[in-house]
Design a protein around this motif. Structure first.
Motif, PDB file in Angstrom:
ATOM      1  N   ALA A 277       0.791  -1.283   0.095  1.00  0.00           N
ATOM      2  CA  ALA A 277      -0.003   0.097  -0.090  1.00  0.00           C
ATOM      3  C   ALA A 277       0.835   1.330  -0.108  1.00  0.00           C
ATOM      4  CB  ALA A 277      -0.810   0.090   1.323  1.00  0.00           C
ATOM      5  N   ASN A 278       1.998   1.191   0.326  1.00  0.00           N
ATOM      6  CA  ASN A 278       2.938   2.224   0.251  1.00  0.00           C
ATOM      7  C   ASN A 278       3.615   2.795  -1.019  1.00  0.00           C
ATOM      8  OD1 ASN A 278       4.681   0.174   0.230  1.00  0.00           O
ATOM      9  ND2 ASN A 278       6.054   1.038   2.089  1.00  0.00           N
ATOM     10  N   GLN A 279       3.231   2.160  -2.176  1.00  0.00           N
ATOM     11  CA  GLN A 279       3.998   2.140  -3.396  1.00  0.00           C
ATOM     12  C   GLN A 279       3.205   3.197  -3.920  1.00  0.00           C
ATOM     13  OE1 GLN A 279       4.592  -1.399  -5.537  1.00  0.00           O
ATOM     14  NE2 GLN A 279       5.855  -0.166  -7.008  1.00  0.00           N
ATOM     15  N   ASN A 280       3.770   3.933  -4.719  1.00  0.00           N
ATOM     16  CA  ASN A 280       3.194   4.975  -5.651  1.00  0.00           C
ATOM     17  C   ASN A 280       2.245   4.228  -6.644  1.00  0.00           C
ATOM     18  OD1 ASN A 280       3.533   6.605  -8.431  1.00  0.00           O
ATOM     19  ND2 ASN A 280       3.315   8.070  -6.726  1.00  0.00           N
ATOM     20  N   ASP A 281       1.033   5.067  -6.772  1.00  0.00           N
ATOM     21  CA  ASP A 281      -0.025   4.547  -7.749  1.00  0.00           C
ATOM     22  C   ASP A 281       0.578   4.226  -9.060  1.00  0.00           C
ATOM     23  OD1 ASP A 281      -1.822   4.305  -5.865  1.00  0.00           O
ATOM     24  OD2 ASP A 281      -3.084   6.198  -6.520  1.00  0.00           O
ATOM     25  N   SER A 282       1.342   5.371  -9.785  1.00  0.00           N
ATOM     26  CA  SER A 282       1.711   5.233 -10.955  1.00  0.00           C
ATOM     27  C   SER A 282       2.801   4.264 -11.343  1.00  0.00           C
ATOM     28  CB  SER A 282       2.671   6.723 -11.316  1.00  0.00           C
ATOM     29  OG  SER A 282       2.849   6.563 -12.519  1.00  0.00           O
ATOM     30  N   ARG A 283       3.904   4.020 -10.351  1.00  0.00           N
ATOM     31  CA  ARG A 283       4.688   2.977 -10.356  1.00  0.00           C
ATOM     32  C   ARG A 283       4.062   1.547  -9.926  1.00  0.00           C
ATOM     33  NH1 ARG A 283       9.810   3.896 -11.401  1.00  0.00           N
ATOM     34  NH2 ARG A 283      10.758   6.154 -11.266  1.00  0.00           N
ATOM     35  N   GLY A 284       3.008   1.576  -9.392  1.00  0.00           N
ATOM     36  CA  GLY A 284       2.494   0.236  -8.834  1.00  0.00           C
ATOM     37  C   GLY A 284       1.500  -0.276  -9.953  1.00  0.00           C
ATOM     38  N   ALA A 285       1.008   0.634 -10.879  1.00  0.00           N
ATOM     39  CA  ALA A 285       0.307   0.107 -12.063  1.00  0.00           C
ATOM     40  C   ALA A 285       1.121   0.001 -13.187  1.00  0.00           C
ATOM     41  CB  ALA A 285      -0.886   1.390 -12.398  1.00  0.00           C
ATOM     42  N   ALA A 286       2.346   0.120 -13.276  1.00  0.00           N
ATOM     43  CA  ALA A 286       2.931   0.180 -14.632  1.00  0.00           C
ATOM     44  C   ALA A 286       3.257  -1.364 -14.923  1.00  0.00           C
ATOM     45  CB  ALA A 286       4.498   0.725 -14.276  1.00  0.00           C
ATOM     46  N   PRO A 287       3.039  -2.226 -14.047  1.00  0.00           N
ATOM     47  CA  PRO A 287       3.201  -3.559 -14.540  1.00  0.00           C
ATOM     48  C   PRO A 287       1.836  -4.220 -15.238  1.00  0.00           C
ATOM     49  CG  PRO A 287       4.201  -3.861 -12.220  1.00  0.00           C
ATOM     50  CD  PRO A 287       3.515  -2.460 -12.781  1.00  0.00           C
ATOM     51  N   LEU A 288       0.913  -3.283 -15.007  1.00  0.00           N
ATOM     52  CA  LEU A 288      -0.486  -3.582 -15.697  1.00  0.00           C
ATOM     53  C   LEU A 288      -0.003  -3.457 -17.438  1.00  0.00           C
ATOM     54  CD1 LEU A 288      -3.108  -2.106 -13.779  1.00  0.00           C
ATOM     55  CD2 LEU A 288      -2.783  -4.644 -14.041  1.00  0.00           C
ATOM     56  N   LEU A 289       1.099  -2.540 -17.686  1.00  0.00           N
ATOM     57  CA  LEU A 289       1.346  -2.283 -19.177  1.00  0.00           C
ATOM     58  C   LEU A 289       1.696  -3.580 -20.016  1.00  0.00           C
ATOM     59  CD1 LEU A 289       2.888   1.197 -18.629  1.00  0.00           C
ATOM     60  CD2 LEU A 289       0.786   0.710 -19.388  1.00  0.00           C
ATOM     61  N   ARG A 290       2.204  -4.414 -19.100  1.00  0.00           N
ATOM     62  CA  ARG A 290       2.571  -5.766 -19.804  1.00  0.00           C
ATOM     63  C   ARG A 290       1.440  -6.634 -20.116  1.00  0.00           C
ATOM     64  NH1 ARG A 290       7.139  -5.338 -15.434  1.00  0.00           N
ATOM     65  NH2 ARG A 290       5.875  -6.710 -14.531  1.00  0.00           N
ATOM     66  N   GLU A 291       0.438  -6.426 -19.519  1.00  0.00           N
ATOM     67  CA  GLU A 291      -0.997  -7.265 -19.981  1.00  0.00           C
ATOM     68  C   GLU A 291      -1.758  -6.388 -21.060  1.00  0.00           C
ATOM     69  OE1 GLU A 291      -2.939  -8.483 -16.374  1.00  0.00           O
ATOM     70  OE2 GLU A 291      -1.281  -8.330 -15.093  1.00  0.00           O
ATOM     71  N   ARG A 292      -0.932  -6.006 -21.733  1.00  0.00           N
ATOM     72  CA  ARG A 292      -1.678  -5.042 -22.747  1.00  0.00           C
ATOM     73  C   ARG A 292      -2.663  -5.840 -23.634  1.00  0.00           C
ATOM     74  NH1 ARG A 292      -4.259  -3.034 -26.237  1.00  0.00           N
ATOM     75  NH2 ARG A 292      -3.663  -1.312 -27.532  1.00  0.00           N
ATOM     76  N   ARG A 293      -2.025  -7.056 -23.818  1.00  0.00           N
ATOM     77  CA  ARG A 293      -2.921  -8.170 -24.790  1.00  0.00           C
ATOM     78  C   ARG A 293      -4.240  -8.567 -24.200  1.00  0.00           C
ATOM     79  NH1 ARG A 293       0.801 -10.744 -21.635  1.00  0.00           N
ATOM     80  NH2 ARG A 293       0.053 -12.574 -20.571  1.00  0.00           N
ATOM     81  N   HIS A 294      -4.258  -8.228 -23.004  1.00  0.00           N
ATOM     82  CA  HIS A 294      -5.856  -8.613 -22.405  1.00  0.00           C
ATOM     83  C   HIS A 294      -6.568  -7.280 -22.590  1.00  0.00           C
ATOM     84  CE1 HIS A 294      -3.905 -12.203 -20.988  1.00  0.00           C
ATOM     85  NE2 HIS A 294      -3.234 -11.715 -20.040  1.00  0.00           N
ATOM     86  N   TRP A 295      -6.242  -6.284 -22.911  1.00  0.00           N
ATOM     87  CA  TRP A 295      -7.185  -5.185 -22.807  1.00  0.00           C
ATOM     88  C   TRP A 295      -7.926  -4.941 -24.139  1.00  0.00           C
ATOM     89  CZ3 TRP A 295      -3.339  -0.470 -21.266  1.00  0.00           C
ATOM     90  CH2 TRP A 295      -2.686  -1.105 -19.814  1.00  0.00           C
TER      91      TRP A 295
ATOM     92  N   ALA B 197      -2.784  10.826  -9.722  1.00  0.00           N
ATOM     93  CA  ALA B 197      -1.825  10.169  -9.383  1.00  0.00           C
ATOM     94  C   ALA B 197      -1.060   9.150 -10.079  1.00  0.00           C
ATOM     95  CB  ALA B 197      -2.201   9.185  -8.276  1.00  0.00           C
ATOM     96  N   TYR B 198      -1.662   9.199 -11.334  1.00  0.00           N
ATOM     97  CA  TYR B 198      -0.976   8.034 -12.483  1.00  0.00           C
ATOM     98  C   TYR B 198      -0.057   9.099 -13.490  1.00  0.00           C
ATOM     99  CZ  TYR B 198      -3.958   4.565 -10.552  1.00  0.00           C
ATOM    100  OH  TYR B 198      -4.486   3.543  -9.579  1.00  0.00           O
ATOM    101  N   ARG B 199      -0.047  10.143 -13.464  1.00  0.00           N
ATOM    102  CA  ARG B 199       0.776  10.944 -14.128  1.00  0.00           C
ATOM    103  C   ARG B 199       2.491  10.503 -13.943  1.00  0.00           C
ATOM    104  NH1 ARG B 199      -0.697  17.062 -13.061  1.00  0.00           N
ATOM    105  NH2 ARG B 199      -0.371  16.368 -10.847  1.00  0.00           N
ATOM    106  N   GLY B 200       3.318  10.503 -14.724  1.00  0.00           N
ATOM    107  CA  GLY B 200       4.670  10.087 -14.609  1.00  0.00           C
ATOM    108  C   GLY B 200       4.808   8.750 -15.337  1.00  0.00           C
TER     109      GLY B 200
END
Length: 253
Positions: free
Chosen positions: A145-163, A175-178
């Motif tokens: 929970a202490n991880q920044n939203d933007s960096r914490g969500a970055a691994p979702l980009l590797r699941e682009r094929r599911h989008w 919070a997701y800028r950057g």
């Protein structure tokens, strides 16, 4: 919304059996395994407390882990999302997705991937949900929970094929800028920031992002994910997908 656990109907099983590995004979009936997983997701019971009417908990856990790791669960989730969208007269895959996070408490005696979200005063983990305009979960991730939203969500980009291939825009808050926004742009996607106006008072729906909050509310019907009981963040994310699969099945059949 169906409040409690209900076993698979024949029509629901006919849809799921086409997406599960049924090529060889097994001692276990996979329909009972799926029912057991849906029961655990709904009731939040411990693996060893699984009722005797279901297969042994060790066998059910084996399939839970296997389907999580070999992509079966993700494929099942996407197929049902597409079927649900088409049943409502929409294209199979979305063009706009919404992303937001929620901090939840972590079960005691679990120290791995734990942190404190100072803004929400929560000692536990944070889950990131990527949903379409109707609230269906297309991807999710859990982390400390202490991880920044933007960096914490970055691994979702590797699941682009599911989008889906038609996605053009992801809507988030500031919070997701950057890091995350840069990753979207590198993949040719548009990042749209939709935030609450500074002058607003009380509850104000913001753009299409309110659907993420509604999905978080839906998860309250699944006791396994009301808080995080899992030793690994990947298992918590898998249970969220199982909850979404159940919601899609209930709407379709």
């Amino acid at each position: 919304m169906v409040d409690g656990y209900q076993p698979l109907t024949d029509s629901q099983w006919q849809v799921m059996r086409c997406l599960l590995p049924l090529q060889r004979k097994r001692r276990l009936c996979l329909r009972q395994v799926v029912d057991a997983l849906r029961y655990v997701c709904r009731s939040g019971c411990q693996w060893r407390s699984l009722p005797a009417a279901f297969p042994k908990w060790t066998a059910v856990y084996y399939y839970f882990r296997r389907w999580q790791q070999d992509g079966t669960l993700q494929r099942l989730n996407r197929t049902l999302n597409e079927a649900d969208r088409q049943a409502q007269g929409q294209p199979a895959t979305p063009t706009v997705l919404c992303l937001d996070s929620q901090s939840v408490k972590l079960a005691p005696r679990i120290a791995e991937h734990r942190g404190i979200d100072g803004g929400k005063c929560v000692n536990g983990r944070k889950r990131q949900l990527l949903v379409d305009r109707q609230g269906r979960v297309w991807a999710c991730r859990a982390h400390a929970a202490n991880q920044n939203d933007s960096r914490g969500a970055a691994p979702l980009l590797r699941e682009r094929r599911h989008w889906g291939p038609h996605l053009t825009t992801v809507v988030t808050d500031r919070a997701y800028r950057g890091h995350f926004a840069e990753g979207l742009l590198a993949r040719g996607l548009r990042h749209e920031v939709s935030s609450r106006p500074p002058s607003a008072r009380g509850f104000v729906p913001v753009g299409c992002r309110w659907v993420v909050e509604r999905t978080f509310a839906w998860l309250n019907f699944f006791r396994r994910v009301v808080m995080d009981y899992e030793y690994t963040p990947e298992s918590h994310a898998a249970w969220i997908l199982w909850a979404n699969v159940t919601l899609c099945l209930n709407r379709l059949y």
